[in-house]
Design an enzyme around this catalytic site. Structure first.
Site, PDB file in Angstrom:
ATOM      1  N   SER A 156       0.862  -1.188   0.000  1.00 54.75           N
ATOM      2  CA  SER A 156       0.000   0.000   0.000  1.00 54.75           C
ATOM      3  C   SER A 156       0.892   1.230   0.000  1.00 54.75           C
ATOM      4  CB  SER A 156      -0.853   0.007   1.266  1.00 54.75           C
ATOM      5  OG  SER A 156      -1.407   1.285   1.488  1.00 54.75           O
TER       6      SER A 156
ATOM      7  N   TYR B 257      -1.321  -0.303  10.253  1.00 54.32           N
ATOM      8  CA  TYR B 257      -1.426  -0.693   8.834  1.00 54.32           C
ATOM      9  C   TYR B 257      -0.165  -0.272   8.067  1.00 54.32           C
ATOM     10  CZ  TYR B 257      -3.478  -1.053   4.124  1.00 54.32           C
ATOM     11  OH  TYR B 257      -3.729  -1.387   2.811  1.00 54.32           O
TER      12      TYR B 257
HETATM   13  N1  NAP Z   1      -8.612  -0.837  -1.477  1.00 60.39           N
HETATM   14  C1  NAP Z   1      -7.570  -0.054  -1.459  1.00 60.39           C
HETATM   15  O1  NAP Z   1      -7.672   1.168  -1.690  1.00 60.39           O
HETATM   16  C2  NAP Z   1      -6.209  -0.611  -1.148  1.00 60.39           C
HETATM   17  C3  NAP Z   1      -5.119   0.249  -1.257  1.00 60.39           C
HETATM   18  C4  NAP Z   1      -3.867  -0.236  -1.000  1.00 60.39           C
HETATM   19  C5  NAP Z   1      -3.681  -1.559  -0.673  1.00 60.39           C
HETATM   20  N2  NAP Z   1      -4.753  -2.379  -0.569  1.00 60.39           N
HETATM   21  C6  NAP Z   1      -4.487  -3.782  -0.216  1.00 60.39           C
HETATM   22  O2  NAP Z   1      -5.100  -4.597  -1.192  1.00 60.39           O
HETATM   23  C7  NAP Z   1      -5.403  -5.892  -0.624  1.00 60.39           C
HETATM   24  C8  NAP Z   1      -6.848  -6.232  -0.937  1.00 60.39           C
HETATM   25  O3  NAP Z   1      -7.664  -5.318  -0.209  1.00 60.39           O
HETATM   26  P1  NAP Z   1      -9.110  -4.876  -0.682  1.00 60.39           P
HETATM   27  O4  NAP Z   1      -9.077  -3.424  -0.899  1.00 60.39           O
HETATM   28  O5  NAP Z   1      -9.613  -5.767  -1.766  1.00 60.39           O
HETATM   29  O6  NAP Z   1      -9.880  -5.096   0.696  1.00 60.39           O
HETATM   30  P2  NAP Z   1     -11.130  -5.986   1.054  1.00 60.39           P
HETATM   31  O7  NAP Z   1     -12.213  -5.716   0.111  1.00 60.39           O
HETATM   32  O8  NAP Z   1     -11.373  -5.753   2.511  1.00 60.39           O
HETATM   33  O9  NAP Z   1     -10.583  -7.461   0.817  1.00 60.39           O
HETATM   34  C9  NAP Z   1      -9.640  -8.045   1.676  1.00 60.39           C
HETATM   35  C10 NAP Z   1      -9.568  -9.504   1.332  1.00 60.39           C
HETATM   36  O10 NAP Z   1      -8.633 -10.132   2.218  1.00 60.39           O
HETATM   37  C11 NAP Z   1      -9.250 -11.287   2.773  1.00 60.39           C
HETATM   38  N3  NAP Z   1      -8.705 -11.479   4.113  1.00 60.39           N
HETATM   39  C12 NAP Z   1      -8.581 -10.551   5.095  1.00 60.39           C
HETATM   40  N4  NAP Z   1      -8.058 -11.111   6.195  1.00 60.39           N
HETATM   41  C13 NAP Z   1      -7.849 -12.412   5.897  1.00 60.39           C
HETATM   42  C14 NAP Z   1      -7.341 -13.501   6.633  1.00 60.39           C
HETATM   43  N5  NAP Z   1      -6.930 -13.371   7.899  1.00 60.39           N
HETATM   44  N6  NAP Z   1      -7.243 -14.706   6.015  1.00 60.39           N
HETATM   45  C15 NAP Z   1      -7.642 -14.852   4.746  1.00 60.39           C
HETATM   46  N7  NAP Z   1      -8.126 -13.857   3.994  1.00 60.39           N
HETATM   47  C16 NAP Z   1      -8.238 -12.652   4.577  1.00 60.39           C
HETATM   48  C17 NAP Z   1     -10.736 -10.943   2.815  1.00 60.39           C
HETATM   49  O11 NAP Z   1     -11.564 -12.086   2.837  1.00 60.39           O
HETATM   50  P3  NAP Z   1     -12.210 -12.624   4.201  1.00 60.39           P
HETATM   51  O12 NAP Z   1     -12.571 -11.428   5.025  1.00 60.39           O
HETATM   52  O13 NAP Z   1     -13.371 -13.449   3.754  1.00 60.39           O
HETATM   53  O14 NAP Z   1     -11.139 -13.450   4.829  1.00 60.39           O
HETATM   54  C18 NAP Z   1     -10.894 -10.196   1.491  1.00 60.39           C
HETATM   55  O15 NAP Z   1     -11.043 -11.116   0.437  1.00 60.39           O
HETATM   56  C19 NAP Z   1      -5.105  -5.745   0.876  1.00 60.39           C
HETATM   57  O16 NAP Z   1      -3.846  -6.320   1.168  1.00 60.39           O
HETATM   58  C20 NAP Z   1      -5.063  -4.244   1.101  1.00 60.39           C
HETATM   59  O17 NAP Z   1      -4.271  -3.889   2.210  1.00 60.39           O
HETATM   60  C21 NAP Z   1      -6.011  -1.948  -0.796  1.00 60.39           C
END
Ligand code: NAP
Length: 221
Positions: free
Chosen positions: A101, A114
């Site tokens: 991130s 985070y």
């Molecule tokens: N959205 C943004 O703007 C953004 C920006 C920078 C980086 N990111 C990164 O991108 C990645 C995806 O995030 P997202 O935005 O798609 O968020 P999200 O919609 O909250 O998705 C997070 C995913 O991670 C899974 N997850 C979380 N904890 C877990 C665990 N302990 N074991 C297994 N699976 C787990 C969740 O599934 P379950 O809850 O069903 O386990 C979900 O599929 C993350 O690493 C996040 O930090 C996102």
């Protein structure tokens, strides 16, 4: 392709093979990856995408909040990498993507756990990239910019994060396409937006002005 997460009802919607796993249980995650390798003969690509994030003032956080976030955002990726690397090394091919991130390189106030977890993930990925390239394996660190997922939109709606400027907003489709284009190529850090890279330079050269802007945007609104 095999999806992996905790919530089976959402995994089912993918229409892909899936496994239910909490990656913060790093031993269970490693055992599951070993099972997948045995069943399918190999893992060619591991995407460590699972992540959690919650903004909280530093004083309201406990050491256990930090540990919990690092278990999912950092140690799980290390465990997954250690598990798949030997097979990739033997085959002299494989790709590991660690989803970081911009909070790793431009930490905002109220985001200590985070930011630290993602900074650790970025540093880990860059460090091992030197070691693994000699055995034909590519590791990448993906910076998705801001994407309106449950996490991204949730931070704006529920955690008072300001909506990022347009130059930083991306769709999940844009980030997926970028990753598919760059994965396996020579570039280690895959950036969905250039603006946060400039922020890193601004922070170094104009620290006082940069800090003023960040405080105004995130802390003193
Ligand atoms: N959205 C943004 O703007 C953004 C920006 C920078 C980086 N990111 C990164 O991108 C990645 C995806 O995030 P997202 O935005 O798609 O968020 P999200 O919609 O909250 O998705 C997070 C995913 O991670 C899974 N997850 C979380 N904890 C877990 C665990 N302990 N074991 C297994 N699976 C787990 C969740 O599934 P379950 O809850 O069903 O386990 C979900 O599929 C993350 O690493 C996040 O930090 C996102």
């Amino acid at each position: 392709m095999i999806g992996l997460a905790r919530r089976e009802e959402l995994l089912k919607e993918l229409g892909l093979p899936y496994r239910v796993c909490d990656v913060s249980d790093t031993e269970a995650f490693a055992v599951l990856l070993a099972d997948v390798e045995r069943e399918h003969g190999r893992i060619d690509i591991l995407a460590n995408n699972a992540g959690v994030g919650e903004m909280a003032p530093f004083e309201d956080s406990t050491i256990d909040d930090y540990r919990a976030m690092l278990e999912t955002n950092f140690f799980a990726a290390v465990a997954g990498t250690l598990q798949v690397l030997p097979g990739m090394r033997t085959r002299r091919s494989g790709v590991i993507v660690n989803v970081s991130s911009d909070a790793a390189r431009a930490p905002e106030p109220g985001n200590g756990a985070y930011s630290s977890s993602k900074a650790a993930l970025s540093a880990f990925t860059e460090s091992i990239s030197y070691e693994v390239e000699s055995f034909g394996v590519r590791v990448h660190v993906l910076y998705p910019a801001w994407v309106p997922t449950a996490m991204g939109q949730g931070a704006v709606d529920d955690e008072a994060m300001p909506l990022p400027p347009k130059a930083v907003r991306r769709t999940a489709e844009q980030v997926s396409k970028l990753l598919l284009d760059k994965m396996g190529g020579p570039v280690i850090a895959i950036n969905a937006s250039k603006l946060p890279m400039v922020a890193g330079i601004a922070r170094t050269i104009f620290e006082r002005g940069y800090r003023y802007g960040i405080k105004r945007a995130f802390w003193e609104r």
